[in-house]
Enzyme design. Structure first.
Site, short mmCIF file in Angstrom:
data_model
loop_
_atom_site.label_atom_id
_atom_site.label_comp_id
_atom_site.label_asym_id
_atom_site.label_seq_id
_atom_site.Cartn_x
_atom_site.Cartn_y
_atom_site.Cartn_z
N GLU A 12 0.87 -1.17 0.00
CA GLU A 12 0.00 0.00 0.00
C GLU A 12 0.90 1.22 0.00
O GLU A 12 1.72 1.41 0.91
CB GLU A 12 -0.93 0.00 1.22
CG GLU A 12 -2.12 -0.94 1.05
CD GLU A 12 -3.18 -0.80 2.13
OE1 GLU A 12 -3.02 0.05 3.03
OE2 GLU A 12 -4.16 -1.56 2.09
N ASP A 44 -5.46 10.29 9.60
CA ASP A 44 -4.15 9.81 10.04
C ASP A 44 -3.69 10.46 11.32
O ASP A 44 -3.94 11.63 11.57
CB ASP A 44 -3.12 10.07 8.92
CG ASP A 44 -3.31 9.12 7.76
OD1 ASP A 44 -3.16 7.90 7.98
OD2 ASP A 44 -3.63 9.58 6.65
#
Lengths: 270, 404
Positions: free
Chosen positions: A49, A60
């Site tokens: 990824e 995040d």
């Protein structure tokens, strides 16, 4: 069959689990990303990824926020990331690459242009954090038409009806977010994750990868036991931040993290 | 273009879209909460008891209706249209922001959420949120960019006195957009017990809709006051636009009144041509940020651009999706004024009418003066005085080289 599907199918045939590391493209510098991708594969990655840096990574935690800032300081754009995938593909046509990021850089490039370029570069799947299936109609058909897998998130808060609906839009694998929180959050409750993943597997009809909160071989094995793959991100990105000035040391450190996870996952195969 | 009530009622659509704008662009973890919020809001919107409680709080606690004041000296100074001021600065806590926090905290109560979070730029929304939390005994966390914590020190202290925890956000550009990022991160982490009170008409559906509904009390009052006090509808409305909640609140009840021109005033900063501004409707393009598609300031790669405005409350790279739609269909006009023009208007309104506006509001005043000057004496404009200026005196003093 897509490259992701075939990797997942082979692993399942061998009774093995996918190890899916995440790194942010352009971190610590754009010229290191392709070589780090190869390092990940050598250390046992089945799928990579690759994070597309964004100025406002709302899902995040601080570790990946800082990685985005480092990558953007070097001017890493979505087009640059596609060039990195192309370069990676010139020597590795086996390992699937999934781009993970936020919608706006794709929207700015234009969805059709992005889908064409991603497919030409050798990207296999796209996971857009802030794109629920309700908003995906402008985007996902373009991916599918070019053989790109659209990967969607499932969360602890996702209802059964949504699990079924999301799985209809999804291909390759579904990404189960193991906890309520941002990337790099505290340790996960393995029993709770196991219960939920079993439930998702029966509803989704797709391989289930589990991410958020997996930072060592022990958690990887515990999660691997109940899922089809484990996704490891913040612990790797944190390592990258600590070895920015030392490329060889960085490779050793990343390998030192991933190898034990690979071995622990393969130890589950009976 | 002539808008009808019937046509307007189809916006936003079932998925929260205003034309191509709006929507719900969030990570999956938040979807369930947003869907429940939407469901509960649509139920409560029809509930006479909820509406009665909201109206009573606005009257008894906020002090509504706020006056519509004919600023005769300011009108004479401008030398054109009659200028009327909608006095949202006289609300409890000193701005229009409280209209919305009263409404959303009621929603939070109905949903049984005990922990409240909010983002704030100038601190007005943070203060308005901390206020309603104090009143109901709820835990309150306010996220504020570290740069704004500095330039709006007075409001930070007010929030703390009210019992809120203020989290200074050090990431990104350390302003409102980063505060919103961190509020979203907190929400995703504490989604079970936390209600996010968004302060503007942006964010994922249903926020742009419910904030607009709660703020529309401004325009409903202004329309009625205008008919009663001036005997007619105004020819134009003027309001500053950051996210755009005071503007949509004033504009919305006038959207079907074709004769009323609408002007949203963005922060021109050092000048649009310098790139140092916060005017996405004037110089941006559509993109996706903070849960909705709308006009944004971004670079060619889709990275969100740094913004500049002397006013913390307007220093934001996006804008509410309904404004993007109103711009595209041509119903509202979006203009900009510079820092310097806003500062000048701040001083003029203070000296000519004895009303000290917030620096955000001063942008609306600056354009209103120009607009009035271009109109006839028998015409009428309403400027929304969205907030009072006490919070900005340190900024003004610093510009004047005075230490307080």
């Amino acid at each position: 069959m897509s490259r992701i599907e075939s990797v997942m199918r082979n692993l399942r045939g061998q009774g093995r689990k996918a190890l899916i590391p995440y790194i942010t493209a352009g971190d610590p510098g754009p010229d290191q990303t392709v070589s780090l991708m190869h390092t990940l594969v050598e250390a046992g990655a089945d799928i990579i990824e690759l994070g597309v840096p964004f100025s406002d990574p709302m899902a995040d935690g601080p570790v990946i926020q800082l990685a985005c800032e480092r990558a953007l300081k070097h001017g890493t754009s979505l087009r640059n990331v596609l060039d990195m995938v192309k370069a990676f593909r010139s020597t590795d046509d086996r390992t699937p690459v999934v781009l993970m990021g936020y919608l706006n850089p794709m929207e700015a490039m234009g969805y059709e242009a992005f889908a064409d370029a991603a497919s030409a570069a050798g990207v296999d799947g796209v996971l857009t954090v802030d794109l629920p299936p309700e908003e995906a109609e402008l985007v996902v058909p373009l991916f599918k038409a070019r053989g790109l897998d659209a990967i969607f998130l499932l969360a602890p808060t996702t209802t059964d009806d949504r699990i079924k609906a999301i799985s209809q839009h999804c291909s390759g694998y579904v990404y189960y977010v193991s906890l309520k929180g941002v990337t790099g959050s505290a340790a996960i409750n393995v029993d709770e994750v196991a219960r939920k993943v079993r439930h998702i597997s029966t509803l989704a009809g797709l391989p289930v990868g589990v991410g958020f909160g997996i930072r060592d071989a022990q958690t990887a094995a515990a999660v691997g036991k109940v899922s089809d793959g484990v996704i490891v991100g913040s612990v790797l990105v944190d390592t990258i931040s600590k070895h920015q000035a030392d490329a060889e040391g960085l490779k050793r450190a990343l390998t030192g993290l991933l190898r034990p996870m690979r071995e622990a996952l393969d130890g589950l195969a009976s | 273009m002539k808008l009808t009530e019937e046509y307007l009622s189809t916006f936003p659509d079932a998925r929260g879209h205003f034309g191509e704008y709006g929507g719900r662009f969030v990570s999956e973890t938040l979807m369930d909460s947003l869907l429940r919020l939407e469901q509960e809001y649509f139920r409560l919107k029809q509930d006479p008891e909820f509406q009665a409680t909201f109206d009573k709080d606005l009257a008894d606690y906020v002090g509504r209706p706020s006056p519509l004041y004919h600023a005769e000296r300011l009108s004479a100074y401008a030398g054109g249209a009659q200028i009327w001021l909608k006095r949202e600065d006289l609300n409890h806590t000193g701005s229009h922001k409280v209209n919305n926090t009263i409404g959303q905290v009621l929603l939070a109560n109905f949903l049984g959420k005990k922990r409240i979070i909010a983002e704030t730029g100038a601190g007005q929304h943070g203060v308005a949120t901390a206020t309603v939390c104090a009143r109901l005994g709820l835990e309150c966390h306010v996220f504020m960019g570290a740069e704004d914590v500095q330039r709006q020190a007075l409001n930070v202290f007010r929030m703390k006195l009210l019992g809120a925890q203020v989290h200074a956000v050090e990431s990104g550009t350390r302003t409102l957009k980063d505060a919103m990022n961190d509020a979203m991160r907190d929400w995703v982490t504490n989604v079970d017990d936390t209600f996010y009170i968004i302060g503007t008409v942006a964010g994922p559906h249903p926020y742009p809709l419910l904030v607009r509904d709660f703020q529309s009390v401004i325009g409903r009052e202004a329309r009625e006051q205008s008919l009663r006090q001036a005997g007619k509808l105004p020819d134009a409305l003027v309001a500053c636009v950051g996210g755009g909640s005071n503007a949509i609140g004033l504009f919305y009840p006038f959207l079907t009144d074709e004769s009323v021109a609408l002007y949203g005033v963005e922060a021109g900063g050092l000048g649009i041509e310098t790139g140092q501004h916060a005017a996405p409707l004037n110089a941006g393009r559509p993109g996706v940020l903070h849960g909705n598609r709308t006009y944004l300031m971004e670079d060619e790669n889709g990275q969100i651009a740094a913004t500049h405005s002397v006013s913390a409350g307007l220093d934001y790279p996006g804008v509410g999706p309904e404004h993007s739609w109103l711009k595209d269909i041509g119903r509202a006009h979006y203009v900009s004024v510079t820092d310097e023009e806003a500062l000048d208007a701040f001083r003029k309104l203070t000296r000519i009418e004895g009303i000290m506006p917030a620096l955000e509001t001063a942008h609306g005043v600056a354009y209103g003066l120009k607009l009035a000057a271009s109109m006839d004496k028998d015409q009428m404009i309403i400027i929304n005085v969205s907030g009072r200026g006490d919070k900005d005196i340190h900024t003004i003093a610093k510009i004047d080289g005075i230490e307080l």
